[in-house]
Design a protein around this motif. Structure first.
Motif, PDB file in Angstrom:
ATOM      1  N   UNK A 125       0.828  -1.206   0.000  1.00  0.00           N
ATOM      2  CA  UNK A 125       0.000   0.000   0.000  1.00  0.00           C
ATOM      3  C   UNK A 125       0.866   1.262   0.000  1.00  0.00           C
ATOM      4  N   UNK A 126       1.901   1.281   0.815  1.00  0.00           N
ATOM      5  CA  UNK A 126       2.805   2.429   0.862  1.00  0.00           C
ATOM      6  C   UNK A 126       3.556   2.603  -0.456  1.00  0.00           C
ATOM      7  N   UNK A 153       0.497   6.952   4.956  1.00  0.00           N
ATOM      8  CA  UNK A 153       0.451   6.415   6.319  1.00  0.00           C
ATOM      9  C   UNK A 153      -0.513   5.237   6.322  1.00  0.00           C
ATOM     10  N   UNK A 154      -0.122   4.139   6.973  1.00  0.00           N
ATOM     11  CA  UNK A 154      -0.989   2.964   7.080  1.00  0.00           C
ATOM     12  C   UNK A 154      -1.235   2.664   8.554  1.00  0.00           C
ATOM     13  N   UNK A 177       4.772   4.239   7.371  1.00  0.00           N
ATOM     14  CA  UNK A 177       4.553   5.556   6.778  1.00  0.00           C
ATOM     15  C   UNK A 177       5.708   5.884   5.834  1.00  0.00           C
ATOM     16  N   UNK A 178       5.483   6.892   5.022  1.00  0.00           N
ATOM     17  CA  UNK A 178       6.536   7.404   4.161  1.00  0.00           C
ATOM     18  C   UNK A 178       7.201   8.586   4.863  1.00  0.00           C
ATOM     19  N   UNK A 226       8.489  -6.375  16.103  1.00  0.00           N
ATOM     20  CA  UNK A 226       8.261  -5.892  14.741  1.00  0.00           C
ATOM     21  C   UNK A 226       8.621  -4.406  14.644  1.00  0.00           C
ATOM     22  N   UNK A 227       9.258  -4.047  13.555  1.00  0.00           N
ATOM     23  CA  UNK A 227       9.639  -2.663  13.321  1.00  0.00           C
ATOM     24  C   UNK A 227       8.622  -1.969  12.420  1.00  0.00           C
ATOM     25  N   UNK A 228       8.409  -0.675  12.657  1.00  0.00           N
ATOM     26  CA  UNK A 228       7.575   0.102  11.755  1.00  0.00           C
ATOM     27  C   UNK A 228       8.164   0.101  10.351  1.00  0.00           C
ATOM     28  N   UNK A 229       7.286   0.088   9.360  1.00  0.00           N
ATOM     29  CA  UNK A 229       7.725   0.248   7.985  1.00  0.00           C
ATOM     30  C   UNK A 229       7.939   1.737   7.720  1.00  0.00           C
ATOM     31  N   UNK A 230       9.139   2.121   7.318  1.00  0.00           N
ATOM     32  CA  UNK A 230       9.432   3.516   6.998  1.00  0.00           C
ATOM     33  C   UNK A 230      10.041   3.544   5.608  1.00  0.00           C
ATOM     34  N   UNK A 231       9.306   4.113   4.661  1.00  0.00           N
ATOM     35  CA  UNK A 231       9.741   4.138   3.262  1.00  0.00           C
ATOM     36  C   UNK A 231      10.151   5.546   2.849  1.00  0.00           C
ATOM     37  N   UNK A 232      11.123   5.624   1.965  1.00  0.00           N
ATOM     38  CA  UNK A 232      11.560   6.924   1.435  1.00  0.00           C
ATOM     39  C   UNK A 232      10.494   7.527   0.532  1.00  0.00           C
TER      40      UNK A 232
END
Length: 414
Positions: free
Chosen positions: A59-60, A66-67, A342-343, A408-414
């Motif tokens: 989705x990101x 933000x999810x 989130x991005x 679990x780690x948060x997903x953080x995308x550029x």
């Protein structure tokens, strides 16, 4: 700041979802898009085919900034509870200006008129609905028939009242109206295969999630779904293939059967959405159980849908009681917003949510105790427990190490 909310399952994320995200941003002129997605269990009363982190990342990758995770009790509730929980979450963020959902009819005016009627429930409507229920129809069928007759003079097509995405859209609008929310609803016309289509069509890249899941389970070849999902989504699924994905209802058969055998002497009336009749029927047939899906088929009837049975069995398996749901609804549905990812460019959005939201943002489970009420902690605890049950099935099926939700780690995308 214009912020659009989307409510989804992404089970799995496919080309139609990508189209919806792009259109939602375009027609609402959004600066940011927030997606509220189901966790590891979904509204039809089944485990998600891929875990929530895979689906959140997909989705990101395709338009969300933000999810957030929809709490368990709403992600596996009926359409009404699913919508009420998700709308409550978006409304309490204090920054969402619009909600954009897919629908078969693509007519926000008609959907709103139906939602308004269902919110008011005039006497004539209630009488017609009761008559349809007494005729032996399931509640979804009875409501569809009642609405069809009620709006006959308006020449609304029957599919308007029975198509799955229309039904959810109506519930979203109804929840917004009930809350007196300032969030403005928009809709995007659903393209490609129907929601319940179980076959993928060659030469056309928009297949339903149901058809994609069916193809995966029947052929056993991941490559068969490649034309129907975005490249990055396919890459995520490929990396997880036969490591943590795919998962289906029957993978939970042993867990469910143990639970049913253990509690059959007392019955199951304490669980959310389990009627006395269904509890009795489960008890009478518990020794005929040979699998999750087989048992759903055995228990369904003219007035009880397969999805309704499956949801009820999942509520039993996950220890979701009627009393707990009453407490959560009494506390206005949702007590927190748990971030899955989130991005990086969404930093201004996160800052605004922190400043204007009515509920705490949860980014670290270990820190939740400092900000949540006892009710919120109980709700979050069940989300975590459900994730661990799902993870235990992954570990058993694919012989992989168990992953604790707390690490679990948060997903953080550029």
């Amino acid at each position: 700041m214009r912020v659009t909310g989307i409510i989804a399952e992404y089970n799995p994320f496919h080309n139609g979802h990508k189209y919806h995200l792009e259109e939602a941003r375009r027609i609402t002129d959004a600066d940011y898009v927030i997606a509220v997605i189901s966790g590891n269990f979904v509204q039809r009363g089944a485990p998600a085919v891929a875990d929530k982190y895979i689906r959140a990342e997909a989705c990101l990758n395709h338009g969300a900034d933000l999810v957030l995770e929809l709490p368990l009790f709403y992600s596996v509730g009926s359409a009404e509870y699913f919508a009420a929980g998700a709308v409550s979450l978006l409304d309490k963020l204090g920054a969402v200006t619009s909600l954009c959902f897919g629908s078969e009819c693509n007519d926000i005016s008609r959907l709103s008129s139906i939602a308004s009627l269902l919110l008011r429930e005039p006497e004539e409507y209630r009488v017609r609905l009761l008559k349809a229920l007494k005729a032996g129809h399931s509640f979804p069928k009875a409501r569809s028939l009642t609405l069809e007759s009620y709006f006959a003079a308006a020449d609304y097509p029957p599919a308007l009242f029975s198509s799955p995405n229309n039904i959810l859209g109506i519930e979203y609008i109804k929840s917004l109206l009930r809350r007196g929310s300032s969030i403005i609803p928009y809709t995007v016309k659903r393209k490609g295969s129907g929601y319940h289509d179980h076959m993928l069509s060659a030469g056309h890249s928009l297949g339903s999630a149901s058809a994609i899941r069916n193809c995966l389970m029947s052929s056993g070849r991941l490559s068969d779904i490649r034309p129907y999902v975005p490249a990055s989504s396919y890459s995520l699924l490929k990396n997880a293939y036969r490591r943590s994905f795919p998962i289906c209802s029957d993978d939970f058969s042993s867990l469910l059967h143990y639970k049913l055998l253990s509690e059959a002497p007392e019955g199951f009336r304490q669980y959310f959405d389990v009627s006395r009749d269904l509890s009795d029927k489960i008890c009478r047939n518990v020794f005929r159980f040979s699998g999750y899906e087989q048992f759903c088929s055995l228990l369904k009837s003219r007035n009880l849908t397969y999805a309704g049975v499956s949801r009820s069995l999942l509520h039993i398996l996950l220890n979701m009681t009627r009393e707990q749901m009453e407490e959560y609804v009494g506390n206005d549905y949702v007590c927190y917003a748990r971030i899955l990812g989130f991005r990086k460019n969404a930093a201004p959005l996160l800052k605004k949510l922190k400043a204007h939201g009515d509920i705490p943002m949860i980014s670290k489970l270990a820190a939740a105790r400092r900000t949540l009420s006892p009710t919120g902690l109980a709700m979050l605890g069940q989300d975590v427990q459900a994730a661990h049950i799902y993870q235990s099935v992954i570990s058993s099926k694919f012989h992989t190490p168990f992953v604790n939700e707390y690490v679990r780690q948060l997903l953080v995308l550029d």
